[in-house]
Design an enzyme around this catalytic site. Structure first.
Site, PDB file in Angstrom:
ATOM      1  N   LYS A 104       0.834  -1.199   0.000  1.00  0.00           N
ATOM      2  CA  LYS A 104       0.000   0.000   0.000  1.00  0.00           C
ATOM      3  C   LYS A 104       0.876   1.261   0.000  1.00  0.00           C
ATOM      4  CE  LYS A 104      -3.699  -2.588   2.239  1.00  0.00           C
ATOM      5  NZ  LYS A 104      -4.356  -3.009   0.988  1.00  0.00           N
ATOM      6  N   THR A 133       7.242 -19.568   6.775  1.00  0.00           N
ATOM      7  CA  THR A 133       7.161 -18.718   5.594  1.00  0.00           C
ATOM      8  C   THR A 133       8.571 -18.311   5.188  1.00  0.00           C
ATOM      9  OG1 THR A 133       6.011 -16.819   4.632  1.00  0.00           O
ATOM     10  CG2 THR A 133       6.975 -16.496   6.798  1.00  0.00           C
TER      11      THR A 133
END
Length: 261
Positions: A104, A133
């Site tokens: 963003k 991850t």
């Protein structure tokens, strides 16, 4: 955030959107000995409304709850150093956890939480979604650091962003294009019809070179379908004029109701 709550399999209670009365009733009904955390957002992305952070923190203090604030739609864009709505309101110190993104406004990718050292260490040790991850590659980490450092110092982008939003809203009002009034940068233009919303979005892209996402059910309730517009500091007067002119013409083609000034 919702998926994280579901995955935790802990007991959860949902309070009415931004309702302090309902939140307090839920806290009063809870076991005072049970650990509690209030999870909420600062800027809500569909309507663009902003939560009463101070009042929620007051209730958390009163009933012995922790707080988890999602600032992904606010970091970089609000606050003297881009810390979000909580920074703008001087409330960051009252929150247990602040979640943000380096996508963003910061223009890279990835996310983060800001919390105490003990809490961050706990999550590093026990959160499987984090453990299994892949870390950000160095190039993305460097880009994020550069962007954050810049927006900590520069107000130019934030001031320009707010001015662009004001200009867009003023032009929408002059052309009778209905949009939700809110105190944030998110401008939801209400269409109220799923097929027309998608059709307008397609025509804007195909015929006008303007990309605006249609937001339909189940993301928003039926009959509140909308085009969610988020102008940037780099959109020119001509860009905004072009968008509003296109919407003005499409509104007539679709026989949609105009807003009354």
């Amino acid at each position: 955030m919702i998926e994280g709550i579901r995955y935790s399999k802990c007991e959860r209670v949902i309070f009415k959107h931004n309702s302090l009365t309902d939140l307090e009733a839920k806290l009063q009904a809870a076991d005072p000995r049970a650990p509690k955390i209030i999870a909420f957002e600062s800027v809500y992305s569909m309507d663009g409304d902003i939560s009463p952070i101070k009042e929620i923190c007051d209730l958390a203090d009163k009933y012995g709850a922790m707080t988890y604030l999602d600032e992904v739609h606010a970091v970089g864009m609000y606050g003297a150093r881009g810390g979000g709505i909580a920074e703008r309101e001087g409330l960051m110190h009252r929150l247990t956890v602040i979640e943000g993104t380096i996508g963003k406004a910061f223009g890279v990718m990835g996310g983060y939480i800001a919390a105490s050292t003990a809490l961050c260490d706990f999550i590093r040790s026990f959160a499987s979604g984090f453990i299994f991850t892949t870390a950000l590659p160095p190039a993305l980490a460097a880009g994020a650091v550069a962007s954050i450092r810049h927006l900590k110092e520069s107000q130019v982008e934030r001031f320009a962003h707010q001015e662009r939003v004001r200009r867009l809203r003023n032009l929408l009002d002059k052309n009778g294009i209905p949009h939700l009034n809110n105190p944030s940068h998110i401008v939801p233009v209400i269409v109220g019809d799923a097929s027309k919303c998608k059709w307008i979005s397609d025509l804007l892209l195909d015929n006008c070179g303007v990309y605006v996402q249609p937001i339909n059910y189940p993301t928003v309730p039926k009959k509140t379908e909308r085009l969610r517009i988020t102008p940037t500091p780099l959109h020119s007067d001509a860009d905004i004029d072009h968008l509003v002119s296109a919407l003005h013409q499409l509104w007539s083609r679709c026989a949609l109701a105009r807003a009354v000034a």
